[in-house]
Structure formats: structure tokens, C-alpha cells
Motif scaffolding. Sequence first.
Motif, PDB file in Angstrom:
ATOM      1  N   ILE A 197       0.663  -1.143   0.029  1.00 45.21           N
ATOM      2  CA  ILE A 197      -0.001  -0.018  -0.068  1.00 45.21           C
ATOM      3  C   ILE A 197       0.993   1.338   0.068  1.00 45.21           C
ATOM      4  O   ILE A 197       0.535   2.404  -0.583  1.00 45.21           O
ATOM      5  CB  ILE A 197      -0.909   0.053   1.199  1.00 45.21           C
ATOM      6  CG1 ILE A 197      -0.170   0.001   2.373  1.00 45.21           C
ATOM      7  CG2 ILE A 197      -1.990  -1.089   1.258  1.00 45.21           C
ATOM      8  CD1 ILE A 197      -1.044  -0.025   3.673  1.00 45.21           C
ATOM      9  N   CYS A 238      -4.045   7.646   4.206  1.00 45.65           N
ATOM     10  CA  CYS A 238      -4.541   6.174   3.851  1.00 45.65           C
ATOM     11  C   CYS A 238      -3.769   5.137   4.087  1.00 45.65           C
ATOM     12  O   CYS A 238      -4.092   4.300   4.947  1.00 45.65           O
ATOM     13  CB  CYS A 238      -4.876   6.060   2.444  1.00 45.65           C
ATOM     14  SG  CYS A 238      -6.432   7.267   1.695  1.00 45.65           S
ATOM     15  N   LYS A 281      -4.621   2.337   7.124  1.00 44.71           N
ATOM     16  CA  LYS A 281      -4.594   0.892   6.837  1.00 44.71           C
ATOM     17  C   LYS A 281      -3.525   0.283   7.619  1.00 44.71           C
ATOM     18  O   LYS A 281      -3.856  -1.089   7.827  1.00 44.71           O
ATOM     19  CB  LYS A 281      -4.386   0.677   5.183  1.00 44.71           C
ATOM     20  CG  LYS A 281      -5.488   1.164   4.239  1.00 44.71           C
ATOM     21  CD  LYS A 281      -5.274   0.972   3.160  1.00 44.71           C
ATOM     22  CE  LYS A 281      -5.331  -0.107   2.611  1.00 44.71           C
ATOM     23  NZ  LYS A 281      -5.482  -0.435   1.099  1.00 44.71           N
ATOM     24  N   THR A 282      -2.275   0.829   7.795  1.00 44.31           N
ATOM     25  CA  THR A 282      -1.466   0.230   8.615  1.00 44.31           C
ATOM     26  C   THR A 282      -1.791  -0.170  10.164  1.00 44.31           C
ATOM     27  O   THR A 282      -1.609  -1.068  10.738  1.00 44.31           O
ATOM     28  CB  THR A 282      -0.128   0.885   8.835  1.00 44.31           C
ATOM     29  OG1 THR A 282       0.593   1.037   7.392  1.00 44.31           O
ATOM     30  CG2 THR A 282       0.822   0.232   9.485  1.00 44.31           C
ATOM     31  N   SER A 311      -5.861  -6.089  13.384  1.00 42.49           N
ATOM     32  CA  SER A 311      -6.739  -7.122  13.039  1.00 42.49           C
ATOM     33  C   SER A 311      -6.722  -8.464  13.218  1.00 42.49           C
ATOM     34  O   SER A 311      -7.931  -9.055  13.049  1.00 42.49           O
ATOM     35  CB  SER A 311      -6.749  -7.219  11.097  1.00 42.49           C
ATOM     36  OG  SER A 311      -5.232  -7.643  11.000  1.00 42.49           O
ATOM     37  N   ARG A 330     -12.497   6.050   4.401  1.00 46.18           N
ATOM     38  CA  ARG A 330     -11.848   5.287   5.292  1.00 46.18           C
ATOM     39  C   ARG A 330     -12.924   4.031   5.566  1.00 46.18           C
ATOM     40  O   ARG A 330     -12.494   3.038   5.874  1.00 46.18           O
ATOM     41  CB  ARG A 330     -11.685   5.895   6.551  1.00 46.18           C
ATOM     42  CG  ARG A 330     -10.424   6.979   6.585  1.00 46.18           C
ATOM     43  CD  ARG A 330     -10.024   7.355   7.736  1.00 46.18           C
ATOM     44  NE  ARG A 330      -8.699   8.228   7.873  1.00 46.18           N
ATOM     45  CZ  ARG A 330      -8.086   8.518   8.976  1.00 46.18           C
ATOM     46  NH1 ARG A 330      -8.326   8.136  10.184  1.00 46.18           N
ATOM     47  NH2 ARG A 330      -6.627   9.201   8.776  1.00 46.18           N
ATOM     48  N   LEU A 358     -12.145   1.896   2.938  1.00 49.21           N
ATOM     49  CA  LEU A 358     -10.772   1.158   3.028  1.00 49.21           C
ATOM     50  C   LEU A 358     -10.787  -0.116   4.018  1.00 49.21           C
ATOM     51  O   LEU A 358      -9.711  -0.989   3.713  1.00 49.21           O
ATOM     52  CB  LEU A 358      -9.693   2.163   3.779  1.00 49.21           C
ATOM     53  CG  LEU A 358      -9.126   3.291   2.401  1.00 49.21           C
ATOM     54  CD1 LEU A 358      -8.403   4.434   3.274  1.00 49.21           C
ATOM     55  CD2 LEU A 358      -8.265   2.819   1.289  1.00 49.21           C
ATOM     56  N   LEU A 359     -11.482  -0.153   4.814  1.00 46.45           N
ATOM     57  CA  LEU A 359     -11.682  -1.354   5.736  1.00 46.45           C
ATOM     58  C   LEU A 359     -11.730  -2.600   4.917  1.00 46.45           C
ATOM     59  O   LEU A 359     -10.979  -3.707   5.567  1.00 46.45           O
ATOM     60  CB  LEU A 359     -12.836  -1.166   6.747  1.00 46.45           C
ATOM     61  CG  LEU A 359     -12.702  -0.085   7.850  1.00 46.45           C
ATOM     62  CD1 LEU A 359     -14.005  -0.101   8.648  1.00 46.45           C
ATOM     63  CD2 LEU A 359     -11.627  -0.479   8.752  1.00 46.45           C
ATOM     64  N   ASN A 379     -10.237  -3.594   2.177  1.00 41.39           N
ATOM     65  CA  ASN A 379      -8.725  -3.855   1.631  1.00 41.39           C
ATOM     66  C   ASN A 379      -8.081  -4.613   3.101  1.00 41.39           C
ATOM     67  O   ASN A 379      -7.327  -5.522   2.743  1.00 41.39           O
ATOM     68  CB  ASN A 379      -8.201  -2.748   1.402  1.00 41.39           C
ATOM     69  CG  ASN A 379      -8.660  -2.107   0.167  1.00 41.39           C
ATOM     70  OD1 ASN A 379      -9.836  -2.664  -0.472  1.00 41.39           O
ATOM     71  ND2 ASN A 379      -8.030  -0.968  -0.385  1.00 41.39           N
ATOM     72  N   CYS A 380      -8.498  -4.133   4.231  1.00 41.25           N
ATOM     73  CA  CYS A 380      -7.740  -4.771   5.484  1.00 41.25           C
ATOM     74  C   CYS A 380      -8.335  -5.698   5.800  1.00 41.25           C
ATOM     75  O   CYS A 380      -7.580  -7.019   6.464  1.00 41.25           O
ATOM     76  CB  CYS A 380      -7.562  -3.708   6.512  1.00 41.25           C
ATOM     77  SG  CYS A 380      -6.993  -1.956   5.963  1.00 41.25           S
TER      78      CYS A 380
END
Length: 346
Positions: free
Chosen positions: A71, A81, A85-86, A92, A222, A225-226, A228-229
Motif C-alpha cells: 500500500i 490512507c 490501513k497500517t 486485525s 476510510r 478502505l476497511l 482492503n484490510c
Amino acid sequence: MAIMKILQKISSPKELALSISTNHFMIVAVAVLAILYFVSKRKVAIYLLDFACYQPPDSCRLPKSMFVEHIFLDNSFDSDCVAFKTKIMEKSGFSEETSIPPSQSYLPIRKSISFDFEEATTVIFSTVTELLKKNKINPKTIDILISNSSLFCPTPSLSAMVVNKFKMRSNIMSFNLSGMGCSAGVLSVALAQDLLRVHRNSLALIVSTEILHPNWYTGKNRSMLLTNCLFRMGGAAILMSSRDQDNKAAKYELKHLVRTNKAQNQNSYACVFQDVDSENNVGVCISKDIINVAGDALKANIATLGPLVLPFSEQFRYGLSPGIANPWREIIHSYPVDVPDVVKLD
């Protein structure tokens, strides 16, 4: 006297024997029909014979460090972003063994329907092949086929792809579910259960997956973007049966299946929503309300499932427990009489 009158009407022993035989035949016929009726009304047992989960090759592995590097090098994401995401990835709970399809390792991300089909066929065909081979099942013996993928809904359908690949029968009952999110797996089992009860002595194959490549979000929202994680490459196949012969070979028997539809509630309806952001990038928005929505649905399901599986003593204790939202409290308070102090609920 009545018997004498009947005997007088019969002029010979031959006619008497014929009359007795006819009565016996009618009694046997009624008994057979009664047995057939009760057998037809008997609840059909639904078995889970086996299942298989997709195991990606090591070449698809995505360690967390590789995800962060990926990313960071992707020009479609700004520094905010990348930081967001990091942070999500660190919390996670993902291991270092999660996987992505090879097509998603390109930079920048190249979206193509050929990549989508490649991922779908790899996951689905590998999983179904493993399940059928492990249980020595001929694909032509499958009576019901149900596939589900929420966002990837191609033409021909995923179920048609399975029928074509494994050369299944032309009269197979095939269904393809889409747009139903993470609950599609349970919905597929519910559909298989209903079909197996109607079509007795049948086999049902369920294929569940979510195709990752076409749903990679490249914008800056955002809540989008969740996805993608949180999602990675995977799939599963389940073999269900209503055949009596599978009683001993089955891993489980399906006793109860509970579903609660919350789509009539606006917060529930909009908690996971596919849309476009301000820059016209397509993504799936995950609302903060999803925790409360999931909790409410879980409470409703437990309240429905509880009376089916818990003994009466446990149900009674649950109904008396203070501070627990449950339908028993609403039922008791709905009575037009005062509830005794002994069982009065807050």
C-alpha cells in the motif's frame, strides 16, 4: 341379527370367502395408506457429510510487512490512507499466512475480468475437487448445487461454471446467490435444507467464496478502505445429504437453523453498502453501526434458538435474569395483570 341377514344374502361358501377376502384387502389397503401417510409426514434428517476449505499455495502468501509495503508503493493511496490501513492491519489479528490472488500483487492494481475469473475458478474448482475426491463422490450424483459470492456475479454464473467444469447432470437444481454478504453461507445452508426436505434421498453441494480482486478499493474513503484490510483469498465447499444411508458416515446432523432478517431497519440495511465515493471510486462502505446491528441480530437469533435447544429450567432462569433484553420480558410485561414480586422483571 345383522350378521344373520348378511349371511342370508350370501348364497354359497364361495361368495362368503370372496366377501371375507374383500374385507381383508380393504383393511390392508387402509393400513398401507396410513403407513405411507405417516412416513411422508416424518421429518427428514439433514446431514453434513463433509466440507473442504481452500488452501492457497505459499506463493500467494501475504505477510503484514508485505501488505504495508504494497500500500505504501501504491500511488493511489496518500500518506493518511497508508497510516490508517497500517493501523487497522496491526489490530486485525491476521497472521502471516493470509493470502491474496497473484493478480493483486501487481502495482498499480490492474483490474480485469480475466483476473476475476482466474481467481474464481482457482478457488472454486480446487475446493470442489478436493471435497468430491475425499468422499469419492461422482459429480453426476449431485442433485442440488448452490453457489454464493456477494459482489462477483458473472455471466455465466458461478454455479454454471461448476456444472460445466464437472459435467454434472442436465436436471441438476442449481442456484447462484449474490449481494447477501457474509450471511450468504448460512442462507445457502437454509436453502439446501429446504430443498433436501422436499427432494428426499438427495445430495446438495454448496460452494461459498468472495472474489477479492475486483473489490480492491483504490480511493480514500476510510469506511471503504476497511474492506482492503479485512478480506483475503479463500472459499469453502460443503456436502449435505437427506439420504438415510448417510446417517453413520455424516459428520453432523442439522437440527435447527435460525435466520433473522433486519433489512426493514434502516441502520441494518445501510451498515454494509456498495457505493461510490466522492471521486467515483466503487467500494463497500462498512458503517460504525455494524457492531450494534450484529449484536441486535445475535440477540434475536439466540432468543429464537434458546427455546429449541435449552431445557425448560435454563429457559426459566434466563427469563428471570435482570438486565438481559429478551422476548420473555416483553411477553410478561404485556400481560394485563400484575406480575408477582417473585418473578417481577426489571
